[in-house]
Design a protein around this motif. Structure first.
Motif, PDB file in Angstrom:
ATOM      1  N   GLU A 458       7.112  43.966  -9.383  1.00  0.00           N
ATOM      2  CA  GLU A 458       7.771  42.896 -10.137  1.00  0.00           C
ATOM      3  C   GLU A 458       8.185  43.339 -11.534  1.00  0.00           C
ATOM      4  N   GLU A 459       7.313  44.082 -12.205  1.00  0.00           N
ATOM      5  CA  GLU A 459       7.566  44.434 -13.607  1.00  0.00           C
ATOM      6  C   GLU A 459       8.417  45.693 -13.776  1.00  0.00           C
ATOM      7  N   PHE A 460       8.230  46.679 -12.878  1.00  0.00           N
ATOM      8  CA  PHE A 460       8.926  47.960 -13.038  1.00  0.00           C
ATOM      9  C   PHE A 460       9.641  48.411 -11.768  1.00  0.00           C
ATOM     10  N   ASN A 461       9.781  47.476 -10.809  1.00  0.00           N
ATOM     11  CA  ASN A 461      10.555  47.720  -9.581  1.00  0.00           C
ATOM     12  C   ASN A 461      10.029  48.873  -8.727  1.00  0.00           C
ATOM     13  N   GLY A 462       8.714  48.968  -8.602  1.00  0.00           N
ATOM     14  CA  GLY A 462       8.158  49.862  -7.593  1.00  0.00           C
ATOM     15  C   GLY A 462       7.431  51.079  -8.119  1.00  0.00           C
ATOM     16  N   ILE A 463       6.656  51.705  -7.189  1.00  0.00           N
ATOM     17  CA  ILE A 463       5.892  52.913  -7.516  1.00  0.00           C
ATOM     18  C   ILE A 463       6.165  54.050  -6.533  1.00  0.00           C
ATOM     19  N   LEU A 464       6.966  53.791  -5.493  1.00  0.00           N
ATOM     20  CA  LEU A 464       7.202  54.804  -4.469  1.00  0.00           C
ATOM     21  C   LEU A 464       8.368  55.696  -4.881  1.00  0.00           C
ATOM     22  N   PRO A 465       8.128  56.971  -5.147  1.00  0.00           N
ATOM     23  CA  PRO A 465       9.197  57.832  -5.681  1.00  0.00           C
ATOM     24  C   PRO A 465      10.301  58.135  -4.665  1.00  0.00           C
ATOM     25  N   LEU A 466      11.519  58.019  -5.128  1.00  0.00           N
ATOM     26  CA  LEU A 466      12.706  58.407  -4.357  1.00  0.00           C
ATOM     27  C   LEU A 466      13.530  59.325  -5.254  1.00  0.00           C
ATOM     28  N   GLU A 467      13.850  60.506  -4.749  1.00  0.00           N
ATOM     29  CA  GLU A 467      14.516  61.524  -5.561  1.00  0.00           C
ATOM     30  C   GLU A 467      15.907  61.851  -5.013  1.00  0.00           C
ATOM     31  N   ILE A 468      16.807  62.122  -5.947  1.00  0.00           N
ATOM     32  CA  ILE A 468      18.126  62.670  -5.590  1.00  0.00           C
ATOM     33  C   ILE A 468      18.214  64.051  -6.235  1.00  0.00           C
ATOM     34  N   TYR A 469      18.310  65.055  -5.387  1.00  0.00           N
ATOM     35  CA  TYR A 469      18.330  66.451  -5.833  1.00  0.00           C
ATOM     36  C   TYR A 469      19.780  66.924  -5.915  1.00  0.00           C
ATOM     37  N   ILE A 470      20.142  67.522  -7.044  1.00  0.00           N
ATOM     38  CA  ILE A 470      21.510  68.023  -7.255  1.00  0.00           C
ATOM     39  C   ILE A 470      21.433  69.482  -7.686  1.00  0.00           C
ATOM     40  N   ASP A 471      22.046  70.358  -6.918  1.00  0.00           N
ATOM     41  CA  ASP A 471      22.085  71.790  -7.247  1.00  0.00           C
ATOM     42  C   ASP A 471      23.534  72.252  -7.182  1.00  0.00           C
ATOM     43  N   LEU A 472      24.090  72.590  -8.350  1.00  0.00           N
ATOM     44  CA  LEU A 472      25.500  73.009  -8.412  1.00  0.00           C
ATOM     45  C   LEU A 472      25.682  74.504  -8.147  1.00  0.00           C
ATOM     46  N   LYS A 473      24.573  75.246  -8.047  1.00  0.00           N
ATOM     47  CA  LYS A 473      24.602  76.676  -7.713  1.00  0.00           C
ATOM     48  C   LYS A 473      25.303  77.519  -8.783  1.00  0.00           C
ATOM     49  N   ARG A 474      25.407  76.995  -9.999  1.00  0.00           N
ATOM     50  CA  ARG A 474      25.982  77.817 -11.070  1.00  0.00           C
ATOM     51  C   ARG A 474      25.419  77.365 -12.414  1.00  0.00           C
ATOM     52  N   LYS A 475      25.276  78.332 -13.312  1.00  0.00           N
ATOM     53  CA  LYS A 475      24.634  78.071 -14.587  1.00  0.00           C
ATOM     54  C   LYS A 475      25.438  77.089 -15.439  1.00  0.00           C
ATOM     55  N   LYS A 476      24.688  76.285 -16.180  1.00  0.00           N
ATOM     56  CA  LYS A 476      25.240  75.319 -17.140  1.00  0.00           C
ATOM     57  C   LYS A 476      26.127  74.258 -16.499  1.00  0.00           C
ATOM     58  N   GLY A 477      26.118  74.184 -15.163  1.00  0.00           N
ATOM     59  CA  GLY A 477      26.959  73.186 -14.492  1.00  0.00           C
ATOM     60  C   GLY A 477      26.531  71.762 -14.813  1.00  0.00           C
ATOM     61  N   ILE A 478      25.212  71.547 -14.934  1.00  0.00           N
ATOM     62  CA  ILE A 478      24.703  70.195 -15.163  1.00  0.00           C
ATOM     63  C   ILE A 478      25.076  69.681 -16.548  1.00  0.00           C
ATOM     64  N   THR A 479      25.310  70.568 -17.491  1.00  0.00           N
ATOM     65  CA  THR A 479      25.570  70.142 -18.868  1.00  0.00           C
ATOM     66  C   THR A 479      27.001  69.656 -19.078  1.00  0.00           C
ATOM     67  N   LYS A 480      27.874  69.851 -18.106  1.00  0.00           N
ATOM     68  CA  LYS A 480      29.272  69.428 -18.267  1.00  0.00           C
ATOM     69  C   LYS A 480      29.366  67.904 -18.232  1.00  0.00           C
ATOM     70  N   LEU A 481      30.209  67.362 -19.084  1.00  0.00           N
ATOM     71  CA  LEU A 481      30.321  65.916 -19.238  1.00  0.00           C
ATOM     72  C   LEU A 481      30.767  65.242 -17.942  1.00  0.00           C
ATOM     73  N   ASP A 482      31.654  65.891 -17.189  1.00  0.00           N
ATOM     74  CA  ASP A 482      32.123  65.283 -15.945  1.00  0.00           C
ATOM     75  C   ASP A 482      30.979  65.107 -14.946  1.00  0.00           C
ATOM     76  N   ILE A 483      30.067  66.080 -14.915  1.00  0.00           N
ATOM     77  CA  ILE A 483      28.910  65.970 -14.023  1.00  0.00           C
ATOM     78  C   ILE A 483      28.007  64.837 -14.490  1.00  0.00           C
ATOM     79  N   ILE A 484      27.792  64.747 -15.809  1.00  0.00           N
ATOM     80  CA  ILE A 484      26.967  63.672 -16.362  1.00  0.00           C
ATOM     81  C   ILE A 484      27.561  62.314 -16.006  1.00  0.00           C
TER      82      ILE A 484
END
Length: 720
Positions: A458-484
């Motif tokens: 009720e207060e924090f919408n759950g305790i069961l972890p659900l993950e989304i894994y993202i691997d772009l296979k190249r360095k600094k890919g996650i830091t690009k604004l379009d990816i964000i």
């Protein structure tokens, strides 16, 4: 000829047993002692039941995720929702309680209300810096008021993670070390450190503290299984013993039977110890199951012994008849039952495979014990009194049996009609049966820790972890604004996963996502002097300024938030959310929606983002313990159907070998399959879903029905 060979075999067995009684007793004592020496190896499982095989694609994905980010089910949370918390004394005490866990060797990090830090910008030096909301402790009411306004009204970065800005609930996140999460040290931390400290705090400050998180829930559930196992064993013995005594009216026969099945349970626990298996939700069922299967063995053997004595009064002949006649039939029933459970051994599920091996060995063990102990014990005892043989001639039993004979002989059409009606009704009921992949579906509903789960839902919408894994296979890919920006769109999809209750009100199913997007938004808010309306993803124009500030800050090492959500190379990241305790249908709908929307946002073959940020090698997938549990439940159902089919085939072959008649195979299968359909129909009508803890009902029902069928057919063949 076959009959003579088989009869001769059991004659020899009876001679061996009755002529070597002392040696067999000593052998059984030695074997039992050997099994007890392995009890110390028995461990209740401290991990979630891994329902999928190790080489399953979803397990491979989960392992890839944990290799990158570590164990994701290691978060324990404590929370308070009470206006009296916000006094100088109480809030300082709460922060002190949270900080006390930092010194424990089982804890890696603690993120508490008193640790909250504000990200600020230094426009002169063009960098970010961090400033704590609370320096050491809160001094007065004015400081407390300013703190509340700042955190609850101007800090969206922490909302729905450590605070609920609407209800004013506050929580502390305690991350346990990965190496102790799946060990007994986790249970010791929960029971010997966490709970005593919380109870002391509650008593002293009169505040209700809620505790939850996967390690805590798993610990409480494990303790429940331990308690319920002992209770179930005692109840199983009491109920079966009571029925046994009401039929035989003999304390001696009842005690002998209880002793025999108790030794069988000791052997079962020894088998678990020798194999070094953990007691899981499935293997914990086996000891009570051995009692339920062993007691009928005792009944058949003792009843045959007393019937023979009632006929001729010769103890030696009676004991031989017990072994040769009932031993043969009991062997067939126990072997077929063990074979049915043994089909689980060759499934890909480790959980089912371990259950099948222990169950089949235990069933064969209880047969051997019954066949040896009961005749040998009775060989040393005097003949039973006549009053203990009266049940053989009770009028109500004879009347009941005569009525059944009359129904079978003269009312066959009615029997067929009733059977067809029951079959039809059961098939209709099967349509209502559901498959449950809810992670906490088996938790006892009348406990405090279950109420705490609902509180965090009720207060924090759950305790069961659900993950989304993202691997772009190249360095600094996650830091690009379009990816964000794309990740922000995914987070928006997560926040939009809602359902509607019976009153039509919306209910959010997933918690607020946590990822590098949150930090990116926070950097923009800090850039604009902490104005909460700027808590959003930067524009292209703002990106260069913010990156310049961030670069200067990283050089000084002052900003290192969310470092567990992106690697040092910037090539892979995660989006973490938590799921409520929801129905399987909702989980499937969420999975489907997320996959569709993610595929729309991230096209791995070129990407929809400007500049084709994604390539064919990029990986994006869902994972997490709750997700795996759902997949594992469906996997178990598939294996159950497969193993039941194999068991039916094996038993058909056994019947073919035993009776050498195709018609007998068909006749024997009908009364075995009908109980399975009735069982499934009842589950549908009553509302009992198929889940890991109920999935074996079919196998158990099939095993018991096969026992009865073989006893009837074996007796039929003997009479012929």
């Amino acid at each position: 000829m076959f009959k003579n060979i088989f009869s001769g075999f059991w004659e020899k067995i009876s001679q061996i047993i009755l002529n070597n009684r002392i040696f067999i007793i000593l052998l059984l004592i030695s074997i039992t002692f050997f099994f007890t020496t392995h009890w110390d190896k028995i461990r209740f499982t401290y991990t979630e039941a891994n329902l999928l095989p190790e080489n399953h694609p979803e397990n491979i994905k989960y392992k890839k995720f944990t290799d990158k980010f570590g164990e994701e089910g290691n978060l324990v949370v404590i929370s308070v929702k009470d206006s009296t918390l916000f006094t100088v004394e109480n809030l300082n005490a709460w922060n002190k309680l949270s900080n006390s866990f930092k010194d424990e060797k089982e804890v890696s990090t603690v993120i508490a209300f008193g640790d909250l830090q504000e990200l600020k910008s230094d426009h002169i030096n063009k960098k970010y810096f961090i400033e704590p909301f609370i320096n050491d402790s809160i001094k007065d009411k004015l400081e407390l008021k300013l703190l509340k306004d700042k955190i609850f009204n101007e800090s969206p970065f922490y909302d729905q993670f450590l605070i609920n800005s609407e209800s004013k609930a506050v929580r502390t996140a305690i991350n346990l070390k990965s190496e102790i999460v799946n060990t007994v040290q986790r249970e010791k931390f929960i029971t010997e450190i966490l709970e005593p400290k919380v109870e002391e705090f509650e008593e002293k400050y009169n505040l209700d503290v809620r505790i939850s998180g996967m390690p805590y829930v798993r610990t409480k559930y494990s303790q429940t299984i331990k308690a319920e196992l002992g209770k179930f064993l005692i109840l199983a013995i009491l109920v079966t013993s009571l029925i046994f005594f009401l039929f035989f009216k003999s304390f001696r026969a009842t005690i002998i039977s209880i002793f025999t099945v108790s030794v069988g349970v000791m052997w079962t626990l020894g088998i678990v110890g020798i194999l070094e298996y953990e007691l899981t939700v499935l293997t914990a069922i086996i000891p009570p199951l051995i009692i339920v299967i062993g007691m009928p063995n005792c009944i058949f053997l003792i009843n045959k012994y007393q019937r023979e004595l009632n006929n001729h009064g010769n103890k030696q002949i009676a004991l031989k008849k017990v072994i040769t006649k009932i031993g043969n039939a009991t062997l067939m029933t126990n072997v077929t039952t063990a074979s049915g459970f043994a089909t689980f051994i060759i499934t890909d599920s480790k959980l089912l495979s371990e259950f099948g091996l222990v169950a089949s060995l235990s069933i064969l063990s209880i047969f051997i014990l019954c066949l040896l102990i009961i005749p040998i014990v009775y060989s040393f005892l005097p003949l039973p009194k006549q009053e203990h043989l009266k049940h053989q001639n009770r009028k109500w039993i004879k009347s009941l049996l005569n009525w059944m004979v009359d129904v079978v002989k003269t009312n066959r059409v009615e029997v067929y009609v009733i059977s067809i009606i029951m079959l039809t009704v059961s098939i209709i009921g099967i349509n209502y049966i559901k498959i449950s992949g809810r992670f906490i579906d088996d938790m006892p509903k009348n406990t405090e820790f279950y109420d705490d789960i609902k509180y965090f839902d009720e207060e924090f919408n759950g305790i069961l972890p659900l993950e989304i894994y993202i691997d772009l296979k190249r360095k600094k890919g996650i830091t690009k604004l379009d990816i964000i920006k794309d990740m922000a769109k995914i987070e928006e999809v997560i926040r939009n996963q809602i359902s509607y209750n019976s009153e039509g009100s919306p209910d959010t199913l997933l918690s607020r996502p946590i990822s590098v997007v949150s930090l990116t938004k926070y950097t923009k808010q800090a850039f604009y002097n902490g104005n909460p309306k700027y808590y959003q993803v930067p524009t292209k124009q703002e990106e260069s300024f913010i990156k310049a500030f961030a670069k200067n800050s990283k050089a000084t090492g002052e900003v290192d938030l969310l470092n567990n959500f992106v690697d040092s190379t910037g090539s892979y990241t995660r989006i973490t959310t938590f799921m409520k305790d929801i129905e399987t249908e909702e989980m499937e709908r969420i999975e489907k929606n997320l996959k569709i929307k993610i595929n729309e946002i991230i096209d791995k073959k070129g990407g929809i983002s400007e500049g084709n940020e994604y390539n064919e090698r990029a990986e994006v997938f869902l994972t997490g313990k709750a997700y795996l549990f759902q997949k594992g439940t469906y996997f178990l159902v598939e294996n159950l159907v497969w193993s039941l089919g194999l068991a039916i085939l094996l038993i058909s072959l056994f019947m073919a070998y035993l009776f050498r008649n195709f018609r007998m195979i068909i006749i024997s299968l009908i009364p075995n399959l009908l109980p399975l359909l009735i069982t499934a129909g009842l589950m549908g009508y009553i509302g009992i879903p198929i889940k890991p803890s109920t999935i074996l009902i079919f196998s158990i029902a099939f095993g018991i029905s096969v026992d009865d069928t073989i006893h009837f057919l074996a007796k039929y063949r003997q009479e012929l």
